[in-house]
Design a protein around this motif. Structure first.
Motif, PDB file in Angstrom:
ATOM      1  N   UNK A  75       0.903  -1.150   0.090  1.00 52.06           N
ATOM      2  CA  UNK A  75       0.109  -0.244   0.022  1.00 52.06           C
ATOM      3  C   UNK A  75       0.626   1.191  -0.052  1.00 52.06           C
ATOM      4  N   UNK A  76       0.471   2.449  -0.626  1.00 55.90           N
ATOM      5  CA  UNK A  76       1.260   3.705  -1.000  1.00 55.90           C
ATOM      6  C   UNK A  76       0.117   4.803  -0.488  1.00 55.90           C
ATOM      7  N   UNK A  77       1.005   5.677   0.170  1.00 54.74           N
ATOM      8  CA  UNK A  77       0.481   7.073   0.045  1.00 54.74           C
ATOM      9  C   UNK A  77       0.758   7.616  -1.226  1.00 54.74           C
ATOM     10  N   UNK A  78      -0.566   7.876  -1.834  1.00 53.91           N
ATOM     11  CA  UNK A  78      -0.341   8.367  -3.354  1.00 53.91           C
ATOM     12  C   UNK A  78      -0.283   9.973  -3.463  1.00 53.91           C
ATOM     13  N   UNK A  79       0.882  10.259  -3.844  1.00 54.92           N
ATOM     14  CA  UNK A  79       1.236  11.871  -3.864  1.00 54.92           C
ATOM     15  C   UNK A  79       1.178  12.032  -5.214  1.00 54.92           C
ATOM     16  N   UNK A  80       0.838  11.186  -6.319  1.00 56.85           N
ATOM     17  CA  UNK A  80       0.801  11.621  -7.443  1.00 56.85           C
ATOM     18  C   UNK A  80      -0.511  11.654  -8.135  1.00 56.85           C
ATOM     19  N   UNK A  81      -1.324  10.818  -7.600  1.00 51.25           N
ATOM     20  CA  UNK A  81      -2.829  10.984  -8.169  1.00 51.25           C
ATOM     21  C   UNK A  81      -2.973  11.208  -9.433  1.00 51.25           C
ATOM     22  N   UNK A  82      -2.235  10.163 -10.101  1.00 53.35           N
ATOM     23  CA  UNK A  82      -2.528  10.269 -11.686  1.00 53.35           C
ATOM     24  C   UNK A  82      -2.011  11.472 -12.394  1.00 53.35           C
ATOM     25  N   UNK A  83      -0.969  11.903 -11.969  1.00 48.34           N
ATOM     26  CA  UNK A  83      -0.259  13.341 -12.195  1.00 48.34           C
ATOM     27  C   UNK A  83      -1.570  14.191 -12.562  1.00 48.34           C
ATOM     28  N   UNK A  84      -2.286  14.196 -11.608  1.00 44.49           N
ATOM     29  CA  UNK A  84      -3.443  15.181 -11.444  1.00 44.49           C
ATOM     30  C   UNK A  84      -4.637  14.747 -11.769  1.00 44.49           C
ATOM     31  N   UNK A  85      -4.721  13.721 -12.719  1.00 45.26           N
ATOM     32  CA  UNK A  85      -5.969  13.179 -13.244  1.00 45.26           C
ATOM     33  C   UNK A  85      -6.937  12.739 -11.813  1.00 45.26           C
ATOM     34  N   UNK A  86      -6.219  12.285 -10.896  1.00 47.00           N
ATOM     35  CA  UNK A  86      -6.867  11.848  -9.585  1.00 47.00           C
ATOM     36  C   UNK A  86      -6.858  12.873  -8.472  1.00 47.00           C
ATOM     37  N   UNK A  87      -7.027  14.203  -8.984  1.00 50.24           N
ATOM     38  CA  UNK A  87      -6.694  15.263  -7.797  1.00 50.24           C
ATOM     39  C   UNK A  87      -7.902  15.193  -6.856  1.00 50.24           C
ATOM     40  N   UNK A  88      -9.005  14.754  -7.032  1.00 53.43           N
ATOM     41  CA  UNK A  88     -10.154  14.791  -6.456  1.00 53.43           C
ATOM     42  C   UNK A  88      -9.863  13.424  -5.263  1.00 53.43           C
ATOM     43  N   UNK A  89      -8.819  12.528  -5.526  1.00 53.20           N
ATOM     44  CA  UNK A  89      -8.932  11.316  -4.872  1.00 53.20           C
ATOM     45  C   UNK A  89      -9.474  10.201  -5.640  1.00 53.20           C
ATOM     46  N   UNK A  90      -8.958   8.968  -5.444  1.00 51.70           N
ATOM     47  CA  UNK A  90      -9.441   7.883  -6.149  1.00 51.70           C
ATOM     48  C   UNK A  90     -10.971   7.257  -5.741  1.00 51.70           C
ATOM     49  N   UNK A  91     -11.483   6.736  -6.788  1.00 53.17           N
ATOM     50  CA  UNK A  91     -12.588   5.751  -6.697  1.00 53.17           C
ATOM     51  C   UNK A  91     -13.605   6.828  -5.927  1.00 53.17           C
ATOM     52  N   UNK A  92     -14.114   7.939  -6.581  1.00 58.48           N
ATOM     53  CA  UNK A  92     -15.063   8.506  -5.857  1.00 58.48           C
ATOM     54  C   UNK A  92     -16.395   8.014  -5.867  1.00 58.48           C
ATOM     55  N   UNK A  93     -17.132   7.825  -4.524  1.00 58.14           N
ATOM     56  CA  UNK A  93     -18.384   7.045  -4.736  1.00 58.14           C
ATOM     57  C   UNK A  93     -19.498   7.865  -5.684  1.00 58.14           C
ATOM     58  N   UNK A  94     -19.475   9.239  -5.679  1.00 56.26           N
ATOM     59  CA  UNK A  94     -20.422   9.715  -6.478  1.00 56.26           C
ATOM     60  C   UNK A  94     -20.342   9.797  -7.831  1.00 56.26           C
ATOM     61  N   UNK A  95     -19.040   9.520  -8.242  1.00 54.43           N
ATOM     62  CA  UNK A  95     -18.781   9.337  -9.767  1.00 54.43           C
ATOM     63  C   UNK A  95     -19.129   8.054 -10.023  1.00 54.43           C
ATOM     64  N   UNK A  96     -18.774   7.025  -9.204  1.00 57.65           N
ATOM     65  CA  UNK A  96     -19.108   5.630  -9.640  1.00 57.65           C
ATOM     66  C   UNK A  96     -20.918   5.638  -9.845  1.00 57.65           C
ATOM     67  N   UNK A  97     -21.253   6.196  -8.701  1.00 58.15           N
ATOM     68  CA  UNK A  97     -22.908   6.010  -9.075  1.00 58.15           C
ATOM     69  C   UNK A  97     -23.251   6.846 -10.168  1.00 58.15           C
TER      70      UNK A  97
END
Length: 447
Positions: free
Chosen positions: A71-93
């Protein structure tokens, strides 16, 4: 101040540790080498530290888990693509609901109206269009600029990056415009399409635009893709005055500088571009981008945009603004990248900056850490003022070692430079873990 022999020894030790602790990624990498060019689906994935890329099993919030279970603390966040954080429940829904109603139709969805209104509210530009990526948005904007002005060239900052747009892969070699190192197969000589000027140099900008052949200046309000280079006081106001005086359209690319706040640097710094491009995080990780414009620019474009041949104008794309992507944009912008989200993320970036700065000071190194909103980055030199100085300061050996050391201890940085992006999903403990790991790495280096 760095012993290069010691650096080499430490890097070799970390390489061995990486190989031994990531056997499953090693196996998948070997298999991928049989079918995928360079062993990865996108060539820049080879830029990660280590003998082979990590293969990701899952990502949620500000954490990432690889196929070996680390497990990693992700300070890359998809080089800004996941700036909101990964796997947002509201986006998934939103994706699940829209997928059940249809994914792409070449027709506008009701969400598109909300998205246009929200983009106008955030950035202050009244008219918008969507794209699949910021690269595409930049391409389209450059076409519009040349069409509206009748001028052949565009201008960019030296050592900028605006995606894979051909005209922008250009740098200065003395007074000559040449292809950026690494650019493959330029379709035309960039000297014929592009003017290049140094960042933070108003005199050079004024002199070049006075030649009268530049349609638009495409720029980040602060350089980010060569590392964070902040504008001098008064520089951006000077850019706006000069571009107006020479009838050159000003385009702000906010794809990375969105880290400055909900409306990017444009809103945070009261800037007045003619057009604006934003991409990457606006759909929570789904491919989407947008570009906005003033009412004046929109009025001048209204004829061509309604023309019978707009589908072959070099602007668009069959899957652009598909219903799934637009639903993701609405779900993201209605719940993320808001003032309250930056109120959480920016103090974490400040904490990151303070932690790195303390380590640098403790060891008396001539290094520097720079911050822009919720993005921070450290340099192995005093803060550069332009892209060329930033590029000259790159130390691939040192950078690679620090990235690999961090990765082997559960902290993931952006592979292209020493950048950390903080999201509302990170914690102070995540930041402090990086500070601890960074401090250990520097201590090992300097003895």
């Amino acid at each position: 101040m760095i012993d290069r022999a010691r650096l080499s020894e430490l890097r070799a030790t970390e390489e061995q540790r990486f190989v031994e602790t990531h056997p499953r990624s090693g196996e998948l990498s070997a298999r991928a080498g049989e079918s995928l060019l360079a062993g990865v689906p996108m060539p820049w994935m080879t830029r990660w530290p280590g003998a082979f890329p990590l293969f990701c099993e899952s990502a949620e919030g500000a954490r990432l888990v690889d196929v070996d279970g680390h497990e990693y603390v992700d300070l890359c966040l998809g080089d800004t693509g996941a700036m909101t954080g990964h796997a947002l429940p509201q986006v998934r829904e939103a994706l699940l609901q829209q997928a059940g109603r249809g994914i792409t139709t070449m027709l506008p969805s009701p969400d598109a109206v909300w998205v246009g209104e929200e983009l106008a509210r955030r950035f202050g530009l009244p008219r918008w269009q969507l794209a699949l990526s910021a690269t595409d948005a930049n391409r389209f904007v450059l076409r519009f600029a040349r069409h509206l002005t009748g001028r052949p060239r565009i201008a960019v900052m030296d050592w900028c990056y605006h995606g894979t747009v051909d005209e922008t892969l250009a740098v200065l070699d003395g007074d000559r415009v040449v292809p950026r190192p690494g650019a493959l197969g330029p379709q035309v000589d960039v000297a014929a399409t592009t003017a290049v000027v140094p960042f933070n140099d108003l005199e050079a900008l004024d002199r070049r635009l006075s030649e009268g052949d530049v349609a638009c200046l495409l720029m980040e309000p602060a350089l980010t893709n060569i590392g964070i280079v902040l504008p001098d006081e008064g520089y951006l106001a000077g850019v706006r005055e000069i571009t107006r005086r020479h009838d050159v359209l000003l385009v702000n690319d906010e794809t990375h500088t969105l880290c400055a706040g909900p409306g990017g640097a444009t809103r945070a710094w009261d800037l007045e571009p003619d057009l604006l491009v934003v991409g990457k995080p606006i759909a929570g990780g789904i491919a989407a981008a947008a570009y906005g414009m003033t009412q004046e620019v929109a009025d001048r474009l209204s004829g061509p945009m309604l023309g019978h041949e707009i589908d072959v104008a070099g602007v668009g794309g069959t899957l652009t603004a598909n219903a799934l992507a637009v639903a993701a944009i609405r779900a993201t912008l209605s719940t993320c990248l808001r003032e309250e989200d930056f109120d959480r993320a920016v103090p974490l970036a400040e904490r990151f900056t303070a932690g790195v700065d303390e380590v640098i000071a403790r060891h008396g190194l001539p290094w520097h850490v720079q911050r822009l909103g919720c993005r921070a980055e450290y340099w192995f030199c005093p803060p550069p003022r332009d892209g060329a100085a930033a590029a000259a300061a790159v130390d691939e050996e040192l950078e690679g070692f620090l990235h690999l050391w961090s990765l082997n201890r559960g902290v993931l940085l952006t592979p292209f430079h020493n950048m950390a992006l903080l999201s509302p999903r990170h914690t102070e403990a995540d930041v402090d873990r990086h500070t601890e790991v960074f401090g250990e790495a520097v201590a090992a280096l300097v003895g």
